[in-house]
Design an enzyme around this catalytic site. Structure first.
Site: not given
Ligand code: RB5
Length: 150
Positions: A8-9, A65-70, A98, A133-134
């Site tokens: 994303d941005h 993304c910003g955090t990689g979480i989304g 693994h 196991r894996h």
């Molecule tokens: C965008 O501002 C931010 O929310 C996105 O890049 C990401 O970090 C979401 O998990």
């Protein structure tokens, strides 16, 4: 090996660094967007990579993304995708060895480009250890998908 890459941005600049690295190394890839720092919705780009990998058109994917979480949460909704958010090289290697992870996610606001490229390298160089196991555990992940993802 063919790779699908997207961001994303919030991960756009890190994606650019990763693409430069792929070009330098002669790694075959496709950039599925986004193509500027204009604000977009991260699930759209995670989905593009996840579908590209799940379809078998690409071997592995990388999404930033910003955090990689989304992008990690989003990509993991696609059956057949095992996306791993890794901000250290040990996790990146383990995710392949693994967990047979097929998508790496990274946060541009969390790691600098130097470490991020080391993480990408660790992910690409490692392979699933399989056997015993894996495989049994990854098969159980697939079983969860079969139970809940229709
Ligand atoms: C965008 O501002 C931010 O929310 C996105 O890049 C990401 O970090 C979401 O998990």
């Amino acid at each position: 090996m063919r790779l699908a890459v997207a961001s994303d941005h919030g991960g756009f600049r890190l994606k650019a660094e990763i693409i430069s690295y792929f070009k330098e190394q002669g790694i075959e890839f496709e950039d599925l967007g986004t193509y500027s720092e204009e604000s977009v919705d991260y699930p759209d780009y995670a989905l593009a990579v996840a579908e590209a990998v799940a379809s078998g058109k690409f071997d592995l994917g990388v999404v930033c993304c910003g955090t990689g979480i989304g992008v990690s949460i989003s990509a993991n909704k696609v059956p057949g995708i095992r996306a791993a958010l890794c901000h250290d090289t040990f996790s990146a290697r383990m995710a392949r060895e693994h967990n047979d992870a097929n998508v790496l996610t990274l946060g541009q606001r969390v790691v600098g480009p130097g470490l991020a490229l080391e993480i990408v390298r660790a992910f690409l160089e490692a392979g699933f250890q399989g056997g015993g196991r894996h495989s049994r555990r990854v098969d159980k992940i697939c079983g969860i998908e079969k139970k809940y993802c229709r």
